[in-house]
Design a protein around this motif. Structure first.
Motif: not given
Length: 448
Positions: A346-355, A392-409
């Motif tokens: 397994l990889y954690i391919t996304e994990n993070g938070a909008a604050f 568990v073999r790796g962790y990819m933090l979501w996200s590298l950049f602030d970005n377009l959060e789909w329909s939330l802009g």
């Protein structure tokens, strides 16, 4: 306190998606995607005028962005390919200029000691294919396999970890059932068909990879543990439905070759009987599974359609997207996966938070203590699962950049790197600097 430990070869990285960061969606001969269409409809976006036309301008700033990744100490970078850059009509003619961008990205990552993880589909279906029915068309599995072959034949070897689909649940729940995401449909009869064809496409692409690829390929799912609000039979049954709908609907066919029985109860006459050969296609041996984890769900029985199950809000910390911060759920989820599906890596391919983060950095700094706390607790949760024997073999933090959060802009900021949307200036937040120390110490800093 349990000591936090990670394997010596643990892969620390960050993740993004093409439409959310690249900008220039029609540059150099690219074809439009369903998200290009969706975001330009002011009725559909939370903030009128928010589109991916510029986003983070990564398409034009790729080299400096990779230099920033190196400066932050990233060992891996999970990105996605805009299918329409490579195949403007979705099938047939290859757009060499678009494909060359991803070749340059991969080569630049490798030159900087960063391992590329390539996701083939992160929601931006070519508009030309949507005009032909999109994921409702059974031919979509063949379209995707042909596109995957182009990518494998050009980049396998330089890319050694491939992902077929990102979060098929979100594609169908948001795009075909509730209309909140592209292509914006609201139809209970369409959702199972779209889900099934996505999984057929996944299986078809894995089959192609076994023919022409020589490394690793997997599937990425967003899953969250479901807990009953009470011990009542009704709440337990509602929890089982919610789990089947979000979690097992995609993992069971991929890993076990069958759909959960609860889906027939959920969708009723809208749930078809699928051919056995379809299930055999979907169940392909995988080298890994990627887990995207953000929150848990506490469930009670109610009259909601079609699940007859609803969430219960807890007395807890919530992110800007309304998601409860619950690190224990990640441990529970990883152990549950191992117990149900076996020892697939397994990889954690996304994990993070909008604050909340300010629009501009102040004196070159963005303080985000809530995000730092969030990461610390989730790293400890992963370490706990590893201590319990989960691979568990790796962790990819979501996200590298602030970005377009789909329909939330641009209203929600998930990045560890702050983006000033007026100037596009990048500023690593305190969370990025903290993450650098985690990577450098392979997590040992968490014990200090």
């Amino acid at each position: 306190m349990t000591r936090v430990r990670f394997p010596d070869n643990f892969l620390w990285g960050a993740a993004t998606a093409a439409y959310q960061i690249e900008g220039s969606p029609l540059a150099d001969g690219a074809g439009p995607s369903i998200w290009q269409r969706f975001s330009h409809d002011p009725r559909l976006m939370a903030n009128k005028g928010d589109t991916g036309d510029v986003a983070c301008d990564h398409y034009n700033r790729m080299e400096s962005d990779v230099a920033l990744m190196k400066a932050l100490g990233l060992k891996a970078y999970r990105f996605s390919v805009n299918w329409g850059r490579v195949l403007p009509e979705g099938t047939g003619r290859v757009n060499e200029a678009g494909l060359a961008f991803y070749e340059r990205l991969v080569d630049t990552l490798l030159a900087n000691g960063i391992e590329p993880l390539c996701t083939l589909f992160h929601w931006d279906l070519p508009a030309a294919l949507d005009d032909r029915g999109g994921w409702l068309n059974r031919d979509s599995a063949d379209w995707f396999a042909d596109y995957a072959r182009v990518m494998f034949e050009r980049l396998d070897g330089r890319v050694k970890k491939w992902v077929t689909l990102n979060e098929p649940w979100v594609v169908t729940d948001g795009g075909y059932l509730h209309g909140a995401l592209a292509p914006g449909h609201r139809n209970m009869f369409e959702a199972p068909i779209a889900s099934h064809n996505l999984m057929r496409a996944h299986g078809a692409a894995v089959k192609v990879y076994r023919e022409v690829g020589a490394h690793e390929i997997g599937l990425v799912v967003n899953i969250e543990p479901k807990y009953p609000a009470t011990d009542s039979d009704a709440d337990r049954a509602a929890t089982a439905r919610a789990d089947a709908y979000m979690n097992r609907q995609y993992l069971d066919p991929a890993m076990l070759g069958s759909y959960p029985a609860e889906l027939k109860d959920i969708f009723g006459e809208a749930w078809p009987d699928w051919p056995a050969e379809d299930m055999a296609l979907i169940r392909q041996p995988l080298d890994f599974v990627g887990i995207n984890y953000y929150t848990r769900n506490v469930v009670t029985a109610d009259g909601s359609w079609p699940l007859n199950a609803g969430p219960v809000r807890q007395n807890a910390t919530y992110t800007e997207t309304g998601w409860e911060v619950f690190p224990q759920g990640l441990t529970d989820l990883l152990v549950w996966f191992r117990d149900r599906y076996g020892d697939t890596p397994l990889y954690i391919t996304e994990n993070g938070a909008a604050f909340y983060d300010p629009p501009q950095a102040e004196d070159g700094r963005v303080q985000d203590p809530l995000r730092v706390s969030y990461l610390k607790k989730h790293f400890a949760a992963i370490s706990d699962a590893i201590a319990r024997g989960v691979d568990v073999r790796g962790y990819m933090l979501w996200s590298l950049f602030d970005n377009l959060e789909w329909s939330l802009g641009y209203s929600k900021r998930f990045g560890m790197v702050h983006v000033d949307y007026a100037t596009l200036e990048r500023t690593p937040k305190d969370s990025a600097r903290f993450y650098t120390t985690v990577i450098e110490s392979n997590g040992a800093v968490l014990n200090e």
